[in-house]
Design a protein around this motif. Sequence first.
Motif, PDB file in Angstrom:
ATOM      1  N   LYS A  84      34.857  60.679  30.637  1.00  0.00           N
ATOM      2  CA  LYS A  84      36.085  61.368  31.016  1.00  0.00           C
ATOM      3  C   LYS A  84      36.679  60.567  32.169  1.00  0.00           C
ATOM      4  O   LYS A  84      36.156  60.575  33.283  1.00  0.00           O
ATOM      5  N   VAL A  85      37.745  59.838  31.876  1.00  0.00           N
ATOM      6  CA  VAL A  85      38.365  58.980  32.880  1.00  0.00           C
ATOM      7  C   VAL A  85      39.082  59.846  33.908  1.00  0.00           C
ATOM      8  O   VAL A  85      39.873  60.719  33.566  1.00  0.00           O
ATOM      9  N   THR A  86      38.778  59.609  35.189  1.00  0.00           N
ATOM     10  CA  THR A  86      39.396  60.371  36.267  1.00  0.00           C
ATOM     11  C   THR A  86      40.515  59.589  36.958  1.00  0.00           C
ATOM     12  O   THR A  86      41.409  60.193  37.538  1.00  0.00           O
ATOM     13  N   SER A  87      40.472  58.246  36.889  1.00  0.00           N
ATOM     14  CA  SER A  87      41.572  57.445  37.432  1.00  0.00           C
ATOM     15  C   SER A  87      41.501  56.018  36.895  1.00  0.00           C
ATOM     16  O   SER A  87      40.425  55.530  36.548  1.00  0.00           O
ATOM     17  N   LYS A  88      42.676  55.392  36.839  1.00  0.00           N
ATOM     18  CA  LYS A  88      42.806  53.985  36.454  1.00  0.00           C
ATOM     19  C   LYS A  88      43.855  53.378  37.363  1.00  0.00           C
ATOM     20  O   LYS A  88      44.889  53.990  37.606  1.00  0.00           O
ATOM     21  N   GLU A  89      43.568  52.182  37.863  1.00  0.00           N
ATOM     22  CA  GLU A  89      44.558  51.530  38.711  1.00  0.00           C
ATOM     23  C   GLU A  89      44.436  50.019  38.640  1.00  0.00           C
ATOM     24  O   GLU A  89      43.369  49.481  38.350  1.00  0.00           O
ATOM     25  N   LEU A  90      45.545  49.368  38.884  1.00  0.00           N
ATOM     26  CA  LEU A  90      45.588  47.921  39.046  1.00  0.00           C
ATOM     27  C   LEU A  90      45.899  47.653  40.508  1.00  0.00           C
ATOM     28  O   LEU A  90      46.668  48.374  41.136  1.00  0.00           O
ATOM     29  N   MET A  91      45.286  46.596  41.055  1.00  0.00           N
ATOM     30  CA  MET A  91      45.564  46.250  42.438  1.00  0.00           C
ATOM     31  C   MET A  91      45.536  44.740  42.607  1.00  0.00           C
ATOM     32  O   MET A  91      44.808  44.047  41.902  1.00  0.00           O
ATOM     33  N   ALA A  92      46.364  44.274  43.516  1.00  0.00           N
ATOM     34  CA  ALA A  92      46.380  42.861  43.867  1.00  0.00           C
ATOM     35  C   ALA A  92      45.452  42.671  45.058  1.00  0.00           C
ATOM     36  O   ALA A  92      45.599  43.335  46.077  1.00  0.00           O
ATOM     37  N   GLU A  93      44.477  41.787  44.895  1.00  0.00           N
ATOM     38  CA  GLU A  93      43.523  41.491  45.966  1.00  0.00           C
ATOM     39  C   GLU A  93      43.319  39.988  46.030  1.00  0.00           C
ATOM     40  O   GLU A  93      42.895  39.388  45.042  1.00  0.00           O
ATOM     41  N   GLY A  94      43.645  39.405  47.151  1.00  0.00           N
ATOM     42  CA  GLY A  94      43.465  37.961  47.312  1.00  0.00           C
ATOM     43  C   GLY A  94      44.264  37.145  46.316  1.00  0.00           C
ATOM     44  O   GLY A  94      43.803  36.109  45.865  1.00  0.00           O
ATOM     45  N   GLY A  95      45.444  37.622  45.953  1.00  0.00           N
ATOM     46  CA  GLY A  95      46.291  36.903  45.002  1.00  0.00           C
ATOM     47  C   GLY A  95      45.848  37.029  43.550  1.00  0.00           C
ATOM     48  O   GLY A  95      46.349  36.323  42.688  1.00  0.00           O
ATOM     49  N   LYS A  96      44.896  37.913  43.280  1.00  0.00           N
ATOM     50  CA  LYS A  96      44.403  38.108  41.911  1.00  0.00           C
ATOM     51  C   LYS A  96      44.612  39.557  41.506  1.00  0.00           C
ATOM     52  O   LYS A  96      44.620  40.454  42.345  1.00  0.00           O
ATOM     53  N   LEU A  97      44.757  39.765  40.211  1.00  0.00           N
ATOM     54  CA  LEU A  97      44.943  41.102  39.681  1.00  0.00           C
ATOM     55  C   LEU A  97      43.599  41.692  39.295  1.00  0.00           C
ATOM     56  O   LEU A  97      42.866  41.114  38.489  1.00  0.00           O
TER      57      LEU A  97
END
Length: 119
Positions: A84-97
């Motif tokens: 049961k997925v509770t969250s999904k996110e994309l984030m930029a960290e150190g110039g990488k996705l």
Amino acid sequence: MRLISFRLVLIALVTVLFAGCLTVDKKEYSYKTKSDGSGEGWIKFYNIKSAKDGEDDVSLKDFAELIDDYVKGTKFEDENPSLKVTSKELMAEGGKLNGLVKFTFSNIADISFFVRKRL
């Protein structure tokens, strides 16, 4: 907030600009289980990018697939019905996705990507 979203989209487009199907450099898994076997966990995807596919540039297609099928859609959930997925996110960290999926489960034995280490 708007500036962060714009930067994330810009980095994602640059990250996948030159290639084919989606790949990641590595995945990190984490689980916490309760005594009854249920629990919660997460998977972190590092450096999501589009892999070369011959001479065709399909990076925009790959980015659309990432957003439409995985972030906004239910492809991950469809491939992992015991979670049961509770969250999904994309984030930029150190110039990488990077991406992060958090979930709960009823029984850790039902997780399809879970592998027990033999002692």
